[in-house]
Design an enzyme around this catalytic site. Structure first.
Site, PDB file in Angstrom:
ATOM      1  CD  GLU A   1      52.961  20.638  54.231  1.00 52.56           C
ATOM      2  OE1 GLU A   1      53.510  20.168  53.217  1.00 52.56           O
ATOM      3  OE2 GLU A   1      52.341  21.722  54.224  1.00 52.56           O
TER       4      GLU A   1
ATOM      5  NE  ARG B   1      46.434  24.460  54.505  1.00 51.66           N
ATOM      6  CZ  ARG B   1      46.679  23.997  53.313  1.00 51.66           C
ATOM      7  NH1 ARG B   1      45.716  23.425  52.618  1.00 51.66           N
ATOM      8  NH2 ARG B   1      47.871  24.093  52.799  1.00 51.66           N
TER       9      ARG B   1
ATOM     10  CE  LYS C   1      53.747  24.905  50.130  1.00 52.40           C
ATOM     11  NZ  LYS C   1      52.828  23.999  50.808  1.00 52.40           N
TER      12      LYS C   1
HETATM   13  C1  3PG Z   1      49.697  22.737  50.167  1.00 55.08           C
HETATM   14  O1  3PG Z   1      49.481  23.384  51.165  1.00 55.08           O
HETATM   15  O2  3PG Z   1      50.827  22.325  49.875  1.00 55.08           O
HETATM   16  C2  3PG Z   1      48.585  22.507  49.215  1.00 55.08           C
HETATM   17  O3  3PG Z   1      47.401  23.006  49.705  1.00 55.08           O
HETATM   18  C3  3PG Z   1      48.413  21.100  48.791  1.00 55.08           C
HETATM   19  O4  3PG Z   1      47.770  21.203  47.609  1.00 55.08           O
HETATM   20  P1  3PG Z   1      46.832  20.066  47.031  1.00 55.08           P
HETATM   21  O5  3PG Z   1      45.662  19.970  47.942  1.00 55.08           O
HETATM   22  O6  3PG Z   1      46.494  20.568  45.652  1.00 55.08           O
HETATM   23  O7  3PG Z   1      47.649  18.787  46.990  1.00 55.08           O
END
Ligand code: 3PG
Length: 214
Positions: A47, A51, A135
């Site tokens: 994924e 960003r 999700k």
């Molecule tokens: C996402 O977009 O799924 C999260 O920002 C991932 O979260 P994490 O950085 O706490 O793993």
């Protein structure tokens, strides 16, 4: 749901890897070595979050250079980004939330979409539009395993979740033990300091460790 517009079915993505790296790529030159490090560690569902400025270019490049990987776009917030992600070659789409317009557009697009949900109402909206693979975000901040177990009561039994947000080596197995969870997502598997330092072996090692401990 089987969506005939989609080139892959959601289960093809969810069941391919129990751990999905949430990747934040700041420099395009990191994209291919990072993807190769993850694949070398046994993780081939990637994924790439939209960003950063080079995220779409990174998706294109990884698709070309790392054909073993299944490459998706995360953090897709609106229809414009959905189209850009698909044009870049994304093979699946992940959204942080469940905006009705975006979810409707997702049913018509060519690749599976996984809407982000954190409440029963959002899950009901997603279900109404035919989505059953979701999700759960932000997982830990939304109550984690306890909340998911509470969701399971009233929901149809064929819903599947990929929790992300706050998942770590300490808690990922607690999620994977739940029978309606196929996979979890997290950025810990591709930490920004390792990416910045070009420490690809560390990233491969994190993947191997995560998979070995399941
Ligand atoms: C996402 O977009 O799924 C999260 O920002 C991932 O979260 P994490 O950085 O706490 O793993």
């Amino acid at each position: 749901m089987v969506n005939n517009n989609w080139s892959l079915q959601p289960a093809d993505v969810f069941e391919r890897s129990p751990v999905v790296p949430v990747m934040v790529i700041n420099k395009l030159e990191h994209a291919v070595p990072l993807a190769k490090a993850l694949v070398a560690g046994g993780i081939s569902v990637l994924e790439i979050t939209l960003r950063t400025e080079c995220a779409l270019e990174a998706i294109k490049l990884i698709k070309q250079e790392v054909p073993e990987a299944l490459v998706g776009a995360g953090t897709v917030l609106n229809e414009e980004q959905l189209q850009q992600a698909i044009d870049a070659g994304s093979e699946f789409i992940i959204t942080p939330g469940a905006s009705v317009d975006l979810l409707k557009a997702g049913t018509q697009s060519g690749v599976p979409m996984f809407p982000g949900v954190a409440t029963i109402s959002e899950i009901m909206t997603a279900l109404e539009l035919g989505y059953k693979h979701l999700k759960f975000f932000p997982a830990e901040a939304s109550g984690g395993v306890k909340t998911l177990k509470a969701f399971a009561g009233p929901l149809p039994k064929d819903i599947r979740f990929c929790p992300t947000g706050g998942i770590s080596p300490k808690n990922y197995r607690d999620y994977l033990e739940l029978d309606f969870i196929d996979c979890i997502g997290g950025s810990w598997i591709a930490p920004s300091d390792a990416i910045e330092a070009g420490d690809w072996d560390r990233i491969t090692g994190l993947c191997k460790e995560a998979l070995a401990n399941i």
